[in-house]
Design a protein around this motif. Sequence first.
Motif, PDB file in Angstrom:
ATOM      1  N   SER A 138      43.621  38.347  29.642  1.00 38.95           N
ATOM      2  CA  SER A 138      44.640  38.970  30.488  1.00 38.95           C
ATOM      3  C   SER A 138      44.400  40.468  30.656  1.00 38.95           C
ATOM      4  CB  SER A 138      46.027  38.749  29.881  1.00 38.95           C
ATOM      5  OG  SER A 138      46.362  37.378  29.874  1.00 38.95           O
ATOM      6  N   THR A 185      46.276  31.243  36.150  1.00 39.05           N
ATOM      7  CA  THR A 185      46.143  32.677  36.389  1.00 39.05           C
ATOM      8  C   THR A 185      47.251  33.197  37.283  1.00 39.05           C
ATOM      9  OG1 THR A 185      43.742  32.524  36.156  1.00 39.05           O
ATOM     10  CG2 THR A 185      44.608  34.478  37.238  1.00 39.05           C
ATOM     11  N   ARG A 187      48.082  36.417  39.510  1.00 34.56           N
ATOM     12  CA  ARG A 187      47.410  37.549  40.149  1.00 34.56           C
ATOM     13  C   ARG A 187      48.438  38.533  40.689  1.00 34.56           C
ATOM     14  NH1 ARG A 187      44.031  33.216  40.910  1.00 34.56           N
ATOM     15  NH2 ARG A 187      41.834  33.621  40.398  1.00 34.56           N
ATOM     16  N   THR A 241      44.957  40.546  36.751  1.00 35.89           N
ATOM     17  CA  THR A 241      45.238  39.151  36.440  1.00 35.89           C
ATOM     18  C   THR A 241      45.826  39.011  35.042  1.00 35.89           C
ATOM     19  OG1 THR A 241      42.974  38.804  35.638  1.00 35.89           O
ATOM     20  CG2 THR A 241      43.403  38.266  37.944  1.00 35.89           C
ATOM     21  N   GLU A 243      46.263  35.839  32.371  1.00 35.74           N
ATOM     22  CA  GLU A 243      45.942  34.450  32.080  1.00 35.74           C
ATOM     23  C   GLU A 243      47.062  33.864  31.221  1.00 35.74           C
ATOM     24  OE1 GLU A 243      43.410  33.012  33.486  1.00 35.74           O
ATOM     25  OE2 GLU A 243      42.664  34.904  34.351  1.00 35.74           O
TER      26      GLU A 243
END
Length: 256
Positions: A138, A185, A187, A241, A243
């Motif tokens: 991340s 993910t 974004r 991003t 995660e």
Amino acid sequence: MTSGTPPRIFDERRRQARAERSRRLQQRQDAPRWLAEAMAEDALDRIAFMRLTPARALVAGTGADMVAETLAQGGAEVTMVDAAGLDHERPYPFGGFDLIVSLAVLDTVNDLPGALIHQRAALAPGGVLVASMVGAGSLPRLRAALLGADGERPAARLHPAVDAASGAALLQRAGFARQVSDGWTLRLGYRDAATLVADLRAQGLTSVLADAPPPLTRSGWARARAAFLAEGDDAGRVIETIEILTLTGWHDARPD
């Protein structure tokens, strides 16, 4: 420290202070809630896909209010707890749940296998755990910018995290009969690292490391912001991003 004692990575007092600050900031009308909304929506999609209709559910963490409302509308008796006010590294004071939804709760526990064991113990036989957390990989652009700003002696300013490959093993170790570990993910577009950090602070996503690093100097923070912005597209927007790791585990239908 004995061999059975987990390492102390995160600090409980810093975690509590972070949660209190986030509660205050979330009272603002324009407070960011993108993590809560994304995690809640994903959890509800998984519950619908599995066709779960729990009679009793426990919901904790970021976006818990949204998940609890939907489950209650479906007829579930929902217990919603303040994640910061519950010690997840000790047995829960309640149990017998058909479903536990845990959102951004397990990211900062020192004993993650133990926390999963306690969540399994709070499930009724046949019950399901859906636990999402910020996972490894991340915030790569912010992480790189902060590391570069520290120069030759970079400090750990973002949390270590679990990756998807380790998730199923953790569930198996905790005694779940079936284990699913997968990542997805989120974004985000930002034009300044300061705005991103403010959003992380408002959502309780800043550091609670036990070994707190020294604050960045003014010049160091300026270097970090410049390095972050250098990753932007032609319009000056940096795509960052996060995660998300989601663990889904089933309590064996046979009583313990």
